[in-house]
Design a protein around this motif. Structure first.
Motif, mmCIF file in Angstrom:
data_model
loop_
_atom_site.group_PDB
_atom_site.id
_atom_site.type_symbol
_atom_site.label_atom_id
_atom_site.label_comp_id
_atom_site.label_asym_id
_atom_site.label_seq_id
_atom_site.Cartn_x
_atom_site.Cartn_y
_atom_site.Cartn_z
ATOM 1 N N THR A 1 -0.038 -2.649 16.595
ATOM 2 C CA THR A 1 0.571 -2.097 16.382
ATOM 3 C C THR A 1 1.714 -2.770 16.019
ATOM 4 O O THR A 1 2.844 -2.459 14.682
ATOM 5 C CB THR A 1 0.704 -0.821 16.357
ATOM 6 N N GLU B 1 3.423 -3.863 11.846
ATOM 7 C CA GLU B 1 4.717 -3.224 11.749
ATOM 8 C C GLU B 1 5.069 -4.520 11.404
ATOM 9 O O GLU B 1 6.331 -4.558 10.065
ATOM 10 C CB GLU B 1 5.133 -2.212 13.106
ATOM 11 N N ASN C 1 3.993 -5.327 8.062
ATOM 12 C CA ASN C 1 4.738 -4.820 6.829
ATOM 13 C C ASN C 1 5.909 -4.079 6.823
ATOM 14 O O ASN C 1 6.293 -4.343 5.075
ATOM 15 C CB ASN C 1 3.594 -3.425 6.646
ATOM 16 N N GLN C 2 6.563 -4.597 7.253
ATOM 17 C CA GLN C 2 8.200 -4.558 7.310
ATOM 18 C C GLN C 2 8.235 -5.582 6.231
ATOM 19 O O GLN C 2 9.360 -5.895 5.775
ATOM 20 C CB GLN C 2 8.913 -4.767 9.036
#
Length: 118
Positions: free
Chosen positions: A5, A9, A12-13
């Motif tokens: 996760t 994150e 993708n960020q």
């Protein structure tokens, strides 16, 4: 602790902040856009390995998206801890310290790969 996760994150960020399209990544990695979406999912068990591939394609350090889990921790003295390995800077030359840091990074990357294949 490194989790899928957290890595997902970060990936993708970063991609969103830099305005990098999934289609561009697909082109660079010779994959379909749909596979990029699937690979960027936190449920992807190989997300850590994939993050290294993306970092390479984007010209970033291999551990760019794993950085918090692979950083040096100093305790205020000359002792440094990197992951589970600790050493004193006084015991090594500056080149030796750099060599140990690189060796630890390699070990951690190998650990990621072995987790992905278990």
């Amino acid at each position: 602790m490194l989790t899928n996760t957290i890595v997902a994150e970060r990936l993708n960020q970063y991609i969103e902040q830099q305005g990098i399209s999934k289609e561009y990544l697909a082109d660079m990695l010779d994959k379909s856009a749909s596979s990029i979406y699937r690979l960027l999912n936190a449920q992807n068990p190989t997300i850590a390995t994939f993050s290294i591939q993306i970092a390479d394609v984007l010209g970033l350090p291999a551990n760019f998206f794993l950085k918090d889990e692979f950083s040096l921790q100093a305790d205020g003295s000359n002792n440094v801890t990197f992951g589970h390995i600790a050493f004193s800077k006084d015991e090594l030359s500056p080149e030796g310290v750099k060599d140990v840091e690189q060796l630890i990074q390699l070990c951690n990357i190998l650990a990621i790969y072995s987790e992905d294949f278990q």
